[in-house]
Enzyme design. Structure first.
Site, PDB file in Angstrom:
ATOM      1  CD  GLU A   1      25.610 -23.769   7.432  1.00  0.00           C
ATOM      2  OE1 GLU A   1      25.935 -24.966   7.500  1.00  0.00           O
ATOM      3  OE2 GLU A   1      25.938 -22.927   8.289  1.00  0.00           O
TER       4      GLU A   1
ATOM      5  CG  HIS B   1      23.289   6.922   8.876  1.00  0.00           C
ATOM      6  ND1 HIS B   1      23.049   8.260   9.103  1.00  0.00           N
ATOM      7  CD2 HIS B   1      23.153   6.310  10.074  1.00  0.00           C
ATOM      8  CE1 HIS B   1      22.800   8.452  10.388  1.00  0.00           C
ATOM      9  NE2 HIS B   1      22.849   7.279  10.998  1.00  0.00           N
TER      10      HIS B   1
ATOM     11  CE  LYS C   1      34.291 -27.159   6.827  1.00  0.00           C
ATOM     12  NZ  LYS C   1      33.551 -27.870   7.915  1.00  0.00           N
TER      13      LYS C   1
END
Length: 279
Positions: free
Chosen positions: A163, A179, A273
């Site tokens: 951001e 792993h 948005k």
């Protein structure tokens, strides 16, 4: 002794019922997935505490007589971490779910004030946030930390780099990365040359995690990769987490300056948005 789940989605876990306590937190009060979860929790009869600066969430809380914690508005949500987080911490202690954190909060405030005062005017060699920014400028940051407690810090760093500095990064946690991800540091070799590892260290890391960090950093350095270690500061867990948040936040700010980018606007989020509101 009570399990706590963090949910960043549209629905809540199936185990939530009338015996559950749900914190519905949205700075704007209009985060659609939070509102969706709120409605789900309300339909199941859960106890709900809302933390918001306003919006639809505030209105719903008032209509349903939920406990509402109103926080100051007008800030970018990422600048309101204290307002969003500390009320939840205080409420959990007042409900006797966790121990009182007043001393830890006071320590963190004092520590961050001191860090801010000490950092003013320091060069990149002495200011850890500036050093991080200079190291990762023009590179791809990879953030590694312990899964216990420090996973939240990696999420914060990654979000702030995106951001504020408009910079993509990745993160993973110990011991899981040993792993799988450790094997991936081979290809594509031409791209990996631009990667920089930021290892977040904490004094209370599990001894075996500390050993894993040492060995992993050694492997990466021997393979020619750049590794930088960042240590937490403070005594309480809360202070140590907040010290790392402070370091990461300012690193993202300094990187935005090096990138010649205004850290405040998040135009793609705003656009997203708007598009969502039309569907």
């Amino acid at each position: 002794n009570i399990p706590i789940s963090v949910v960043r989605d549209y629905s809540i876990p199936a185990f939530v019922d009338e015996d559950s306590l749900v914190f519905a937190t949205s700075y704007s009060g209009n985060t659609e997935e939070t509102i969706s979860m709120y409605k789900d929790a309300e339909s199941r009869g859960a106890k709900i505490i809302t933390i918001t600066s306003g919006g639809k969430l505030e209105k719903s809380a008032e209509e349903n007589s939920n406990l509402l914690v109103k926080i100051p508005s007008g800030l970018p949500p990422r600048c309101a971490l204290g307002y969003s987080f500390i009320p939840a911490l205080v409420l959990l202690s007042r409900l006797s779910i966790i121990k009182d954190k007043t001393n830890a909060i006071d320590e963190a405030v004092s520590l961050l004030k001191k860090m801010c005062k000490d950092d003013v005017g320091l060069s990149a060699k002495k200011n850890i946030s500036k050093e991080i920014a200079s190291r990762i400028h023009g590179a791809f940051p990879v953030i590694y930390a312990s899964a216990k407690h420090m996973n939240a810090v990696t999420v914060r760093w990654r979000g702030q780099l995106s951001e504020n500095a408009k910079t993509l990064s990745s993160s993973h946690v110990y011991p899981e990365l040993n792993h799988n991800e450790i094997v991936g540091w081979r290809e594509p070799s031409n791209i990996l040359k631009k990667f920089v590892v930021l290892t977040i260290r904490d004094k209370n890391n599990h001894p075996r995690v500390k050993a894993r960090m040492d060995i992993t950093n050694s492997i990466l350095k021997k393979s020619g990769f750049k590794v930088m270690e960042v240590n937490s500061k403070g005594q309480s867990l809360f202070s140590r987490i907040m010290s790392l948040v402070y370091i990461g936040d300012f690193a993202s700010f300094y990187l935005s300056i090096l990138n010649k980018i205004d850290p405040t606007p998040v135009k793609r989020i705003d656009y997203l948005k708007k598009q969502l509101s039309r569907r």
